[in-house]
Design a protein around this motif. Structure first.
Motif, PDB file in Angstrom:
ATOM      1  N   THR A  27       0.829  -1.213   0.000  1.00 16.90           N
ATOM      2  CA  THR A  27       0.000   0.000   0.000  1.00 16.90           C
ATOM      3  C   THR A  27       0.857   1.252   0.000  1.00 16.90           C
ATOM      4  O   THR A  27       0.521   2.255  -0.648  1.00 16.90           O
ATOM      5  N   GLY A  28       1.972   1.197   0.711  1.00 17.18           N
ATOM      6  CA  GLY A  28       2.805   2.379   0.849  1.00 17.18           C
ATOM      7  C   GLY A  28       3.744   2.659  -0.304  1.00 17.18           C
ATOM      8  O   GLY A  28       4.534   3.621  -0.237  1.00 17.18           O
ATOM      9  N   VAL A  29       3.715   1.855  -1.377  1.00 15.03           N
ATOM     10  CA  VAL A  29       4.670   2.060  -2.464  1.00 15.03           C
ATOM     11  C   VAL A  29       4.121   2.937  -3.581  1.00 15.03           C
ATOM     12  O   VAL A  29       4.806   3.151  -4.579  1.00 15.03           O
ATOM     13  N   ALA A  30       2.907   3.463  -3.417  1.00 11.67           N
ATOM     14  CA  ALA A  30       2.273   4.197  -4.519  1.00 11.67           C
ATOM     15  C   ALA A  30       3.128   5.373  -4.996  1.00 11.67           C
ATOM     16  O   ALA A  30       3.331   5.564  -6.204  1.00 11.67           O
ATOM     17  N   ALA A  31       3.650   6.171  -4.059  1.00 18.87           N
ATOM     18  CA  ALA A  31       4.464   7.329  -4.452  1.00 18.87           C
ATOM     19  C   ALA A  31       5.768   6.878  -5.086  1.00 18.87           C
ATOM     20  O   ALA A  31       6.222   7.452  -6.087  1.00 18.87           O
ATOM     21  N   HIS A  32       6.382   5.831  -4.522  1.00 14.20           N
ATOM     22  CA  HIS A  32       7.619   5.284  -5.083  1.00 14.20           C
ATOM     23  C   HIS A  32       7.374   4.764  -6.494  1.00 14.20           C
ATOM     24  O   HIS A  32       8.162   5.009  -7.416  1.00 14.20           O
ATOM     25  N   LEU A  33       6.264   4.060  -6.679  1.00 14.81           N
ATOM     26  CA  LEU A  33       5.913   3.532  -7.997  1.00 14.81           C
ATOM     27  C   LEU A  33       5.736   4.659  -9.001  1.00 14.81           C
ATOM     28  O   LEU A  33       6.210   4.570 -10.138  1.00 14.81           O
ATOM     29  N   ALA A  34       5.066   5.739  -8.584  1.00 13.47           N
ATOM     30  CA  ALA A  34       4.858   6.873  -9.491  1.00 13.47           C
ATOM     31  C   ALA A  34       6.183   7.494  -9.909  1.00 13.47           C
ATOM     32  O   ALA A  34       6.376   7.853 -11.082  1.00 13.47           O
ATOM     33  N   ASP A  35       7.118   7.618  -8.968  1.00 14.11           N
ATOM     34  CA  ASP A  35       8.438   8.158  -9.304  1.00 14.11           C
ATOM     35  C   ASP A  35       9.163   7.240 -10.291  1.00 14.11           C
ATOM     36  O   ASP A  35       9.782   7.710 -11.251  1.00 14.11           O
ATOM     37  N   TYR A  36       9.082   5.934 -10.033  1.00 12.41           N
ATOM     38  CA  TYR A  36       9.712   4.957 -10.930  1.00 12.41           C
ATOM     39  C   TYR A  36       9.112   5.056 -12.329  1.00 12.41           C
ATOM     40  O   TYR A  36       9.845   5.081 -13.334  1.00 12.41           O
ATOM     41  N   GLN A  37       7.787   5.105 -12.419  1.00 13.95           N
ATOM     42  CA  GLN A  37       7.126   5.191 -13.717  1.00 13.95           C
ATOM     43  C   GLN A  37       7.584   6.424 -14.483  1.00 13.95           C
ATOM     44  O   GLN A  37       7.801   6.372 -15.698  1.00 13.95           O
ATOM     45  N   GLY A  38       7.749   7.529 -13.768  1.00 17.48           N
ATOM     46  CA  GLY A  38       8.186   8.753 -14.416  1.00 17.48           C
ATOM     47  C   GLY A  38       9.600   8.651 -14.978  1.00 17.48           C
ATOM     48  O   GLY A  38       9.890   9.194 -16.049  1.00 17.48           O
ATOM     49  N   VAL A  39      10.486   7.956 -14.270  1.00 17.18           N
ATOM     50  CA  VAL A  39      11.883   7.853 -14.700  1.00 17.18           C
ATOM     51  C   VAL A  39      12.029   6.933 -15.912  1.00 17.18           C
ATOM     52  O   VAL A  39      12.753   7.254 -16.854  1.00 17.18           O
ATOM     53  N   VAL A  40      11.350   5.769 -15.902  1.00 18.95           N
ATOM     54  CA  VAL A  40      11.562   4.787 -16.974  1.00 18.95           C
ATOM     55  C   VAL A  40      10.541   4.893 -18.095  1.00 18.95           C
ATOM     56  O   VAL A  40      10.674   4.205 -19.109  1.00 18.95           O
ATOM     57  N   GLY A  41       9.505   5.739 -17.928  1.00 18.37           N
ATOM     58  CA  GLY A  41       8.528   5.921 -18.985  1.00 18.37           C
ATOM     59  C   GLY A  41       7.348   4.979 -18.951  1.00 18.37           C
ATOM     60  O   GLY A  41       6.623   4.862 -19.943  1.00 18.37           O
ATOM     61  N   GLU A  42       7.136   4.300 -17.830  1.00 17.25           N
ATOM     62  CA  GLU A  42       5.945   3.460 -17.699  1.00 17.25           C
ATOM     63  C   GLU A  42       4.704   4.343 -17.563  1.00 17.25           C
ATOM     64  O   GLU A  42       4.749   5.397 -16.917  1.00 17.25           O
ATOM     65  N   PRO A  43       3.570   3.944 -18.147  1.00 16.71           N
ATOM     66  CA  PRO A  43       2.343   4.705 -17.947  1.00 16.71           C
ATOM     67  C   PRO A  43       1.886   4.649 -16.495  1.00 16.71           C
ATOM     68  O   PRO A  43       2.178   3.683 -15.781  1.00 16.71           O
ATOM     69  N   VAL A  44       1.203   5.673 -16.057  1.00 15.96           N
ATOM     70  CA  VAL A  44       0.702   5.729 -14.683  1.00 15.96           C
ATOM     71  C   VAL A  44      -0.309   4.607 -14.481  1.00 15.96           C
ATOM     72  O   VAL A  44      -1.254   4.441 -15.254  1.00 15.96           O
ATOM     73  N   SER A  45      -0.100   3.803 -13.427  1.00 11.75           N
ATOM     74  CA  SER A  45      -0.951   2.655 -13.149  1.00 11.75           C
ATOM     75  C   SER A  45      -0.686   2.190 -11.728  1.00 11.75           C
ATOM     76  O   SER A  45       0.375   2.459 -11.158  1.00 11.75           O
ATOM     77  N   ASP A  46      -1.648   1.476 -11.151  1.00 12.80           N
ATOM     78  CA  ASP A  46      -1.448   0.865  -9.839  1.00 12.80           C
ATOM     79  C   ASP A  46      -0.869  -0.537  -9.946  1.00 12.80           C
ATOM     80  O   ASP A  46      -0.692  -1.212  -8.934  1.00 12.80           O
ATOM     81  N   VAL A  47      -0.587  -0.988 -11.178  1.00 10.46           N
ATOM     82  CA  VAL A  47      -0.003  -2.313 -11.385  1.00 10.46           C
ATOM     83  C   VAL A  47       1.516  -2.179 -11.408  1.00 10.46           C
ATOM     84  O   VAL A  47       2.069  -1.311 -12.095  1.00 10.46           O
ATOM     85  N   LEU A  48       2.198  -3.058 -10.673  1.00  8.22           N
ATOM     86  CA  LEU A  48       3.654  -3.019 -10.572  1.00  8.22           C
ATOM     87  C   LEU A  48       4.269  -3.764 -11.760  1.00  8.22           C
ATOM     88  O   LEU A  48       4.078  -4.984 -11.888  1.00  8.22           O
ATOM     89  N   PRO A  49       4.992  -3.079 -12.646  1.00 11.83           N
ATOM     90  CA  PRO A  49       5.646  -3.784 -13.760  1.00 11.83           C
ATOM     91  C   PRO A  49       6.817  -4.623 -13.251  1.00 11.83           C
ATOM     92  O   PRO A  49       7.285  -4.452 -12.111  1.00 11.83           O
ATOM     93  N   ALA A  50       7.311  -5.501 -14.094  1.00 12.10           N
ATOM     94  CA  ALA A  50       8.399  -6.396 -13.689  1.00 12.10           C
ATOM     95  C   ALA A  50       9.623  -5.617 -13.229  1.00 12.10           C
ATOM     96  O   ALA A  50      10.320  -6.030 -12.298  1.00 12.10           O
ATOM     97  N   GLY A  51       9.901  -4.487 -13.873  1.00 14.55           N
ATOM     98  CA  GLY A  51      11.052  -3.690 -13.465  1.00 14.55           C
ATOM     99  C   GLY A  51      10.920  -3.165 -12.053  1.00 14.55           C
ATOM    100  O   GLY A  51      11.909  -3.104 -11.306  1.00 14.55           O
TER     101      GLY A  51
END
Length: 319
Positions: A27-51
């Motif tokens: 639950t607490g990784v949402a902000a971290h996930l958003a930062d990661y998505q922004g750096v690698v170019g993943e679309p915004v989503s609540d699903v965690l990609p393999a990376g």
């Protein structure tokens, strides 16, 4: 990746240990996930990609490598390849159990390579498995063996249906040789495919990916840190380039369950420009990338813009 140095030994025996963290609340990784998505170019989503699952499990795998009885030096280890499978979508809020261990120490013509394995379970069911293969120069496996060490990880029954071992095609990586004596096989020069994109990577991408991945190896952080290890300037994280390729394939095309592979060659110097080709696996020419199964999927290659210096290749295959 760390600051541990160790002297070469006559043999390598991996610790028989599995690190485990139960009830990881994402639950607490949402902000971290958003930062990661922004750096690698993943679309915004609540699903965690393999990376991102690799990033989430990376600290536990690192903890195995910094144990006093881990026989290989962490600092200076070379990341050769990465293979991961996502068995079903993992979303923000899922509770996970994470396990990590080292296995399969084996000979390489420049030293020893070893697999760091990380798995994630939800409700006792495997949802992710990643295998990162590293090279430690100046070491040898026990008695000069080229077969796996006797320690091959935990009971495979716990990971039924997880990723089997996969050989790398001849010529794809420096540990494969035609004559079996540690000499590289001769092969025709690699010819880049038609590029589908060009990445222009700034100096800042090393620290940016380091912040979201936790991998703050000095070779990625600054030119000064990189020069201490023989590089003319900072280099991009291999996993950043692989994750960016995965993002460009996109969630819709890779599906809910997929395999993602990456083979690393020459590092990307920062700043730098990288040509990229992402295409259907069925369209890849012979020798252009690792073979994939009949299920199809995508092949990607990345190389220095306008040159033939190859940085990485890999596949994204729906399961």
């Amino acid at each position: 990746m760390g600051s541990v140095t160790k002297r070469p030994r006559a043999g390598v025996v991996l610790p028989r240990v599995v690190y485990r963290v139960a009830d990881v609340d994402t639950t607490g990784v949402a902000a971290h996930l958003a930062d990661y998505q922004g750096v690698v170019g993943e679309p915004v989503s609540d699903v965690l990609p393999a990376g991102f699952l690799h990033v989430l499990t990376f600290p536990l795998a690192t903890a195995v490598m910094v144990r006093p009885d881990f026989p290989l030096g962490l600092l200076g280890m070379v990341h050769l390849r990465n293979t991961a499978r996502v068995f079903r979508p993992v979303g923000v809020g899922d509770r996970l159990e994470i396990r990590a261990w080292a296995e399969h120490a084996r000979a390489h013509r420049r030293g020893v390579q070893v697999d760091l394995v990380a798995e994630a379970f939800a409700g006792g069911v495997p949802v992710y498995r990643g295998v990162s293969t590293y090279l430690a120069k100046g070491f040898s496996v026990r008695d000069g063996a080229s077969t796996p060490s006797e320690w091959a990880g935990p009971d495979r029954a716990a990971s039924e249906g997880a990723l089997p071992g996969r050989e790398v095609p001849d010529g794809a990586m420096p540990d494969r040789a035609a004559d079996g004596a540690g000499r590289p096989a001769s092969r025709a020069p690699w010819v880049p495919p038609l590029p589908t994109a060009r990445w222009r990577l700034p100096r800042s991408i090393g620290p940016e990916y380091g912040a979201v991945s936790g991998d703050r190896n000095p070779i990625h952080m600054s030119a000064l840190g990189a020069k201490a290890f023989g590089f003319p300037r900072a280099i991009a994280h291999g996993m950043y380039t692989a994750a960016r390729a995965l993002a460009e394939v996109g969630p819709a095309r890779r599906g809910d369950a997929y395999e993602w592979t990456a083979e690393f060659f020459k590092p990307v110097l920062l700043p730098g420009s990288v040509d990229v080709a992402i295409r259907y696996a069925s369209d890849a020419g012979a020798g252009a990338a690792p073979a994939v199964g009949p299920e199809g999927g995508f092949v990607y290659d990345a190389w220095r813009a306008g040159r033939t210096t190859r940085h990485l290749t890999g596949t994204v295959t729906p399961l």
